[in-house]
Design a protein around this motif. Structure first.
Motif, PDB file in Angstrom:
ATOM      1  N   ILE A  82      10.740 -18.691   9.130  1.00  0.00           N
ATOM      2  CA  ILE A  82      10.474 -17.518   8.291  1.00  0.00           C
ATOM      3  C   ILE A  82      11.473 -17.541   7.141  1.00  0.00           C
ATOM      4  CG2 ILE A  82      10.512 -14.979   8.162  1.00  0.00           C
ATOM      5  CD1 ILE A  82      10.036 -14.936  11.202  1.00  0.00           C
ATOM      6  N   LEU A  83      11.009 -17.164   5.954  1.00  0.00           N
ATOM      7  CA  LEU A  83      11.909 -16.992   4.814  1.00  0.00           C
ATOM      8  C   LEU A  83      12.010 -15.513   4.487  1.00  0.00           C
ATOM      9  CD1 LEU A  83      13.539 -17.985   2.298  1.00  0.00           C
ATOM     10  CD2 LEU A  83      11.343 -18.018   1.078  1.00  0.00           C
ATOM     11  N   ILE A  84      13.250 -15.046   4.324  1.00  0.00           N
ATOM     12  CA  ILE A  84      13.505 -13.725   3.745  1.00  0.00           C
ATOM     13  C   ILE A  84      14.170 -13.993   2.408  1.00  0.00           C
ATOM     14  CG2 ILE A  84      14.684 -11.512   3.917  1.00  0.00           C
ATOM     15  CD1 ILE A  84      14.832 -11.918   6.960  1.00  0.00           C
ATOM     16  N   ILE A  96       4.723 -23.716   0.011  1.00  0.00           N
ATOM     17  CA  ILE A  96       4.003 -24.956   0.293  1.00  0.00           C
ATOM     18  C   ILE A  96       3.940 -25.212   1.793  1.00  0.00           C
ATOM     19  CG2 ILE A  96       4.116 -27.472  -0.001  1.00  0.00           C
ATOM     20  CD1 ILE A  96       5.357 -26.883  -2.794  1.00  0.00           C
ATOM     21  N   LEU A  97       4.947 -24.743   2.521  1.00  0.00           N
ATOM     22  CA  LEU A  97       4.982 -24.935   3.973  1.00  0.00           C
ATOM     23  C   LEU A  97       3.997 -24.032   4.711  1.00  0.00           C
ATOM     24  CD1 LEU A  97       8.851 -25.161   4.432  1.00  0.00           C
ATOM     25  CD2 LEU A  97       7.203 -27.055   4.434  1.00  0.00           C
ATOM     26  N   ARG A  98       3.529 -23.011   4.029  1.00  0.00           N
ATOM     27  CA  ARG A  98       2.576 -22.041   4.599  1.00  0.00           C
ATOM     28  C   ARG A  98       3.154 -21.325   5.832  1.00  0.00           C
ATOM     29  NH1 ARG A  98       0.186 -24.972   1.172  1.00  0.00           N
ATOM     30  NH2 ARG A  98      -1.861 -24.892   0.344  1.00  0.00           N
ATOM     31  N   ALA A 156      -3.310 -17.497   0.571  1.00  0.00           N
ATOM     32  CA  ALA A 156      -4.268 -18.505   0.102  1.00  0.00           C
ATOM     33  C   ALA A 156      -4.431 -18.431  -1.420  1.00  0.00           C
ATOM     34  CB  ALA A 156      -5.609 -18.318   0.809  1.00  0.00           C
ATOM     35  N   LYS A 157      -4.548 -17.238  -1.957  1.00  0.00           N
ATOM     36  CA  LYS A 157      -4.683 -17.068  -3.415  1.00  0.00           C
ATOM     37  C   LYS A 157      -3.422 -17.528  -4.135  1.00  0.00           C
ATOM     38  CE  LYS A 157      -7.968 -13.285  -3.159  1.00  0.00           C
ATOM     39  NZ  LYS A 157      -8.178 -11.840  -3.276  1.00  0.00           N
ATOM     40  N   PHE A 158      -2.267 -17.205  -3.579  1.00  0.00           N
ATOM     41  CA  PHE A 158      -1.001 -17.623  -4.176  1.00  0.00           C
ATOM     42  C   PHE A 158      -0.916 -19.148  -4.230  1.00  0.00           C
ATOM     43  CE2 PHE A 158       3.484 -18.727  -4.095  1.00  0.00           C
ATOM     44  CZ  PHE A 158       4.014 -17.885  -5.060  1.00  0.00           C
ATOM     45  N   ASN A 159      -1.235 -19.799  -3.124  1.00  0.00           N
ATOM     46  CA  ASN A 159      -1.157 -21.259  -3.089  1.00  0.00           C
ATOM     47  C   ASN A 159      -2.222 -21.904  -3.969  1.00  0.00           C
ATOM     48  OD1 ASN A 159       1.135 -22.021  -1.545  1.00  0.00           O
ATOM     49  ND2 ASN A 159       0.135 -21.217   0.251  1.00  0.00           N
ATOM     50  N   GLU A 160      -3.375 -21.314  -4.071  1.00  0.00           N
ATOM     51  CA  GLU A 160      -4.410 -21.830  -4.982  1.00  0.00           C
ATOM     52  C   GLU A 160      -3.909 -21.757  -6.421  1.00  0.00           C
ATOM     53  OE1 GLU A 160      -7.902 -23.378  -6.562  1.00  0.00           O
ATOM     54  OE2 GLU A 160      -7.206 -23.402  -4.483  1.00  0.00           O
ATOM     55  N   ARG A 161      -3.214 -20.698  -6.742  1.00  0.00           N
ATOM     56  CA  ARG A 161      -2.709 -20.499  -8.101  1.00  0.00           C
ATOM     57  C   ARG A 161      -1.494 -21.369  -8.427  1.00  0.00           C
ATOM     58  NH1 ARG A 161      -0.566 -14.660 -10.427  1.00  0.00           N
ATOM     59  NH2 ARG A 161       0.046 -15.402 -12.485  1.00  0.00           N
ATOM     60  N   PHE A 162      -0.572 -21.517  -7.473  1.00  0.00           N
ATOM     61  CA  PHE A 162       0.708 -22.141  -7.787  1.00  0.00           C
ATOM     62  C   PHE A 162       0.945 -23.506  -7.147  1.00  0.00           C
ATOM     63  CE2 PHE A 162       1.559 -17.601  -8.496  1.00  0.00           C
ATOM     64  CZ  PHE A 162       1.965 -17.679  -9.818  1.00  0.00           C
ATOM     65  N   SER A 163       0.206 -23.861  -6.137  1.00  0.00           N
ATOM     66  CA  SER A 163       0.504 -25.153  -5.490  1.00  0.00           C
ATOM     67  C   SER A 163      -0.745 -25.854  -4.956  1.00  0.00           C
ATOM     68  CB  SER A 163       1.522 -24.946  -4.364  1.00  0.00           C
ATOM     69  OG  SER A 163       1.007 -24.080  -3.374  1.00  0.00           O
ATOM     70  N   LYS A 164      -1.864 -25.678  -5.630  1.00  0.00           N
ATOM     71  CA  LYS A 164      -3.097 -26.264  -5.110  1.00  0.00           C
ATOM     72  C   LYS A 164      -3.084 -27.794  -5.117  1.00  0.00           C
ATOM     73  CE  LYS A 164      -5.972 -25.958  -9.266  1.00  0.00           C
ATOM     74  NZ  LYS A 164      -7.195 -25.350  -9.764  1.00  0.00           N
ATOM     75  N   TRP A 165      -2.256 -28.376  -5.957  1.00  0.00           N
ATOM     76  CA  TRP A 165      -2.183 -29.836  -6.006  1.00  0.00           C
ATOM     77  C   TRP A 165      -1.226 -30.398  -4.962  1.00  0.00           C
ATOM     78  CZ3 TRP A 165      -5.950 -31.957  -8.524  1.00  0.00           C
ATOM     79  CH2 TRP A 165      -6.547 -31.270  -9.560  1.00  0.00           C
TER      80      TRP A 165
END
Length: 189
Positions: A82-84, A96-98, A156-165
Motif C-alpha cells: 500500500i502507498l500512502i 503502474i503496480l496497480r 483503471a481510468k487513471f492508468n488508461e490516461r497516464f500509463s496505458k503504454w
C-alpha cells in the motif's frame, strides 16, 4: 508475514529552516497506526529529499523503518503493498503496480489555495481516497479490499490516461522503433 505500507509524503513550501532547506513534521499519527495495525503491517517512511531534518522514528520500534535516504524509491515501491502519499508525484509511478494508494491530505485546503495548487482534479482524477485524519487512514487500511473495489474504476481510468503504454514492454517498443528508424540499421538490411 506482515504487509508493508510505504509512506511517502512531500515537502511543504512554508516549512523551512532557511532558503532551500526544508523541515518536516509527521502529521500522521504513527503511534496510533502502530497500535491499530502493528500486528499485520510495518511502515517504510520515505520523505522528499528536500527535507533537511532527520525524523526520529526510533520510538516506533520495529513498526517504522525510515528509508528517507534510500537511493532508489522504485525498490521501495516493489516491496510495499500500500502507498500512502499526499501531493507527491510518487503515485504516478506507483500506480503502474496497480496496488492501493491512499492520499493523506490533512492540509488540503491550504495546499490547494496557498502553497502550490494542483495539476489534476484530486477529487475526480486520483485512484484512491482523499483522507484528512489518521483515523480515516487507519480505517482505509483495515478495509483496503473494500477501498480497492470502490476505486477500481477510477484506477483503471487513471492508468488508461497516464500509463496505458506501461505493460512491461515499453522499453522494448522504444528500442524497436529506434532501430527501425535508424538509417544505419536500414543499410545493413
Amino acid at each position: 508475514m506482515k504487509k508493508v505500507i510505504l509512506y511517502a509524503p512531500t515537502w511543504r513550501d512554508d516549512e523551512y529552516v532557511d532558503v532551500g532547506q526544508y523541515k518536516f513534521q509527521l502529521k500522521l499519527n504513527i503511534a496510533k497506526l502502530r497500535e491499530q495495525l502493528g500486528d499485520d503491517y510495518v511502515m517504510v517512511l520515505r520523505t522528499h529529499y528536500f527535507i533537511t531534518n532527520n525524523l526520529d522514528t526510533s520510538g516506533f520500534g520495529n513498526f517504522v523503518y525510515n528509508e528517507s535516504s534510500y537511493d532508489d524509491i522504485s525498490e521501495l515501491y516493489l516491496i510495499s503493498d500500500i502507498l500512502i502519499t499526499d501531493y507527491s508525484s510518487v503515485f504516478f509511478d506507483y500506480s503502474i503496480l496497480r496496488r492501493p494508494i491512499l492520499y493523506y491530505v490533512y492540509d488540503y485546503d491550504k495546499y490547494a489555495s496557498v502553497l502550490r495548487g494542483f495539476y489534476l482534479d484530486m477529487n475526480k482524477d486520483l485512484p484512491g481516497p482523499l483522507l484528512k485524519t489518521s483515523d480515516e487512514v487507519i480505517d482505509s487500511i483495515k478495509n483496503i479490499d473494500q477501498v480497492s473495489t470502490e476505486y477500481a474504476d477510477k484506477y483503471a481510468k487513471f492508468n488508461e490516461r497516464f500509463s496505458k503504454w506501461e505493460d512491461g514492454h515499453a522499453s522494448e517498443r522504444v528500442v524497436n522503433m529506434l532501430l527501425k528508424n535508424d538509417a544505419r540499421v536500414k543499410k545493413i538490411d
